[in-house]
Design a protein around this motif. Structure first.
Motif, mmCIF file in Angstrom:
data_model
loop_
_atom_site.group_PDB
_atom_site.id
_atom_site.type_symbol
_atom_site.label_atom_id
_atom_site.label_comp_id
_atom_site.label_asym_id
_atom_site.label_seq_id
_atom_site.Cartn_x
_atom_site.Cartn_y
_atom_site.Cartn_z
ATOM 1 N N ALA A 106 8.600 -4.137 5.353
ATOM 2 C CA ALA A 106 8.661 -5.458 4.711
ATOM 3 C C ALA A 106 7.376 -6.245 4.955
ATOM 4 O O ALA A 106 6.848 -6.885 4.037
ATOM 5 N N ASN A 107 6.851 -6.197 6.183
ATOM 6 C CA ASN A 107 5.598 -6.894 6.474
ATOM 7 C C ASN A 107 4.430 -6.273 5.711
ATOM 8 O O ASN A 107 3.598 -6.995 5.150
ATOM 9 N N LEU A 108 4.370 -4.960 5.672
ATOM 10 C CA LEU A 108 3.293 -4.301 4.936
ATOM 11 C C LEU A 108 3.390 -4.613 3.442
ATOM 12 O O LEU A 108 2.368 -4.866 2.787
ATOM 13 N N ASP A 109 4.596 -4.618 2.922
ATOM 14 C CA ASP A 109 4.803 -4.938 1.509
ATOM 15 C C ASP A 109 4.286 -6.339 1.194
ATOM 16 O O ASP A 109 3.570 -6.544 0.206
ATOM 17 N N GLN A 110 4.617 -7.298 2.037
ATOM 18 C CA GLN A 110 4.158 -8.669 1.807
ATOM 19 C C GLN A 110 2.636 -8.774 1.892
ATOM 20 O O GLN A 110 2.011 -9.478 1.095
ATOM 21 N N LEU A 111 2.040 -8.089 2.840
ATOM 22 C CA LEU A 111 0.582 -8.129 2.972
ATOM 23 C C LEU A 111 -0.101 -7.563 1.730
ATOM 24 O O LEU A 111 -1.053 -8.150 1.215
ATOM 25 N N VAL A 112 0.387 -6.437 1.250
ATOM 26 C CA VAL A 112 -0.219 -5.815 0.064
ATOM 27 C C VAL A 112 -0.011 -6.702 -1.164
ATOM 28 O O VAL A 112 -0.932 -6.910 -1.946
ATOM 29 N N ARG A 113 1.173 -7.254 -1.312
ATOM 30 C CA ARG A 113 1.448 -8.109 -2.480
ATOM 31 C C ARG A 113 0.621 -9.384 -2.462
ATOM 32 O O ARG A 113 0.302 -9.934 -3.510
ATOM 33 N N ARG A 114 0.274 -9.864 -1.297
ATOM 34 C CA ARG A 114 -0.525 -11.095 -1.189
ATOM 35 C C ARG A 114 -2.022 -10.818 -1.216
ATOM 36 O O ARG A 114 -2.815 -11.732 -1.045
#
Length: 165
Positions: A106-114
Motif C-alpha cells: 500500500a505504501n509503495l502503491d501510494q508513492l508510485v501513484r504520487r
C-alpha cells in the motif's frame, strides 16, 4: 510511564513518545506510542521513528508504523525522502506476515501513484516485487494491489503499454 504522556501536558511528550516507539521493551508500548504520537505531532522525527519501526521485531509495531507512514506519506516524503521509504517498504515486503505485505505494498502503491521522485533502479525493484506478489498472493489487498501496481509501473515506463483486458 510513557503511555501516561497522552494524559498530561508538556512540550516533551512527542520526544518521549518517539523514545518509547524506538526503545520501550514491550511491543504493545511501542505500538501505542505511535498511536499517541499520531494524535500529538507528526513531523520529521515521527517519520524517522516510523521508518525505523518498519524493521521492528514485532509485527504489531511494524503494522502501526506502516499504517501511520501511509497516513502521513506526503509529510514523510518531504521530511525524509521517498528513497528511504521505498527501501524500508521493500524490506517490509519480505517479512513473514500478510499484514506486513499489505501495508508495504500500500505504501509503495501510494508513492508510485504520487510520482514521489523514485529513481529508475528503485522503480525496477518495486516492479519486480509487485510482480512476485501478484503471482503469489490471491488476497485483494496484496495480490490485486500488487498486480495493479505492476501494471501502473509498466504504463509509466511505456505509455503505449495497455493493461490486459
Amino acid at each position: 510511564d510513557h503511555l501516561k504522556l497522552a494524559e498530561r501536558g508538556g512540550e516533551r511528550r512527542s520526544e518521549e513518545l518517539i523514545a518509547c516507539a524506538r526503545g520501550c521493551a514491550q511491543a504493545a508500548d511501542r505500538a501505542d506510542a505511535f498511536d499517541f504520537l499520531n494524535r500529538l505531532d507528526w513531523g520529521k522525527a515521527s517519520c524517522k521513528a516510523a521508518l525505523q519501526a518498519l524493521d521492528d521485531r514485532d509485527w504489531t509495531v511494524r503494522n502501526q508504523a506502516a499504517m501511520l507512514l501511509n497516513q502521513h506519506l506526503d509529510d514523510c516524503v518531504d521530511a525524509i525522502g521517498s528513497a528511504r521509504i521505498v527501501d524500508a517498504s521493500l524490506r517490509q515486503l519480505t517479512r513473514p506476515t500478510h499484514t506486513d505485505r499489505n501495508k508495504a505494498i500500500a505504501n509503495l502503491d501510494q508513492l508510485v501513484r504520487r510520482h514521489a521522485g523514485i529513481d529508475d533502479a528503485r522503480r525496477g525493484r518495486i516492479l519486480a516485487a509487485a510482480e512476485l506478489l501478484a503471482r503469489r498472493s490471491r488476497l485483494p489487498n496484496v495480490g490485486v494491489t500488487a498486480t495493479a501496481l505492476a501494471e501502473l509501473i509498466r504504463r509509466q515506463r511505456d505509455p503505449l503499454v495497455q493493461p490486459p483486458d
